[in-house]
Design a protein around this motif. Structure first.
Motif, short mmCIF file in Angstrom:
data_model
loop_
_atom_site.label_atom_id
_atom_site.label_comp_id
_atom_site.label_asym_id
_atom_site.label_seq_id
_atom_site.Cartn_x
_atom_site.Cartn_y
_atom_site.Cartn_z
N HIS A 63 -46.95 -9.69 -89.20
CA HIS A 63 -47.22 -8.71 -88.15
C HIS A 63 -47.66 -7.40 -88.81
CE1 HIS A 63 -43.00 -8.17 -89.33
NE2 HIS A 63 -43.19 -6.89 -89.06
N HIS A 65 -48.27 -3.09 -89.24
CA HIS A 65 -47.70 -1.76 -88.97
C HIS A 65 -48.74 -0.72 -89.37
CE1 HIS A 65 -43.57 -3.07 -88.26
NE2 HIS A 65 -43.59 -3.78 -89.37
N HIS A 107 -47.28 -7.77 -92.80
CA HIS A 107 -46.23 -8.32 -93.64
C HIS A 107 -45.37 -9.33 -92.89
CE1 HIS A 107 -42.65 -5.35 -92.85
NE2 HIS A 107 -43.22 -5.71 -91.73
FE FE2 Z 1 -42.21 -5.28 -89.97
#
Ligand code: FE2
Length: 284
Positions: A63, A65, A107
């Motif tokens: 996912h 960020h 990550h």
């Molecule tokens: Fe995360």
């Protein structure tokens, strides 16, 4: 030890919300989105803890960020981390992983055990506007690499970030000046920490019970601390053997725009982050 003429008070006690994230990891969101403004520069604190592998085994697959930092603190269990910037690490009990997402990483965080207890915390710390598109940064600290000391009263102080009684933490940050302490307090002990009055601060009790300015703070509760009056710190008194996170930071005072794993200053920047993720340019 240091004592303060006036400790900060407890403004309110917060129970947090049971939720799940990643591929179904059960957790308690202690610092929820409605507290982001009040607790600026902190955006989120999740507590996870279970001895049932079904609660955590699927972990957090790939996912993205962008725009802030994640700080993962493992109390028990093992978690493997991999990210698109080429960083990889195995977090074990007592370890901290500090990741600056900056302009973006993708990550995964996957448990490396099939039974036993998994327990820990993930904090999200905002970045100032000027650093939101900076290069990603990452560092793992094993338990024995984290600065720590024991007070005269037998309180163990693990200094993850900031400074306590002259001991500098593993990480320091200029803009948000985060203080992140893990305190292990024997029953009857006290611990005093200096805090600049304008810094937003809270305590999370994950074992036992403490008192702050006469207010009982039981386990699994966050105590949001006041910024008013003449207080120059906080005095924490353990009414039982207790373990406590103490966090404080300098407010950034900038607009907060969040969409899931992206935290920017404007909606336009959020749209850009979503577009960049779709285009595959996050984590390139
Ligand atoms: Fe995360």
């Amino acid at each position: 030890m240091n004592t303060f003429p006036t400790s900060r008070q407890v403004e309110r006690l917060i129970a947090g919300q049971a939720t799940s994230d990643g591929a179904g990891v059960k957790l308690t969101r202690v610092l929820t989105q409605d507290l982001q403004r009040r607790l600026d520069p902190f955006l989120m604190l999740d507590a996870f803890g279970s001895d049932d592998p079904n609660d955590y085994i699927a972990g957090f697959p790939d996912h993205p960020h962008r725009g802030f930092e994640t700080v993962t603190y493992m109390i028990a269990g093992r978690m493997r981390h991999r990210d698109s910037a080429g960083h990889e690490g195995l977090l074990e009990g007592g370890a901290v992983q500090w990741m600056t997402a900056g302009r973006g990483v993708i990550h995964s965080e996957i448990p490396q055990q099939t039974d036993g207890v998994m327990e820990g915390f993930q904090l999200w710390l905002n970045l100032p506007a000027s650093d939101k598109m900076s290069a990603p940064w990452y560092r793992d600290f094993r338990a024995e690499e984290l600065p720590r000391f024991v007070t005269e009263q037998g309180v163990t102080v693990i200094v993850i970030a900031g400074e306590s009684q002259g001991v500098s933490g593993a990480v320091t940050r200029a803009a948000s000046a985060p203080l992140y302490l893990d305190l292990h307090l024997p029953a009857g002990s006290q611990f005093a920490q200096a805090l600049p009055l304008q810094h937003n601060a809270f305590v999370y009790v994950y074992r036992g019970e403490v008192h702050i300015a006469g207010q009982a703070v039981p386990a699994q509760r966050m105590a949001l601390l006041t910024n008013e009056g003449a207080a120059d710190g906080v005095l924490i008194e353990a009414s039982a053997d207790a373990r406590v996170l103490l966090l404080a930071g300098q407010p950034l005072g900038e607009p907060i725009a969040q969409y899931g794993p992206f935290v920017m200053n404007t909606q336009q920047e959020i749209h850009q982050a979503i577009q960049d993720f779709r285009d595959g340019t996050i984590g390139e």
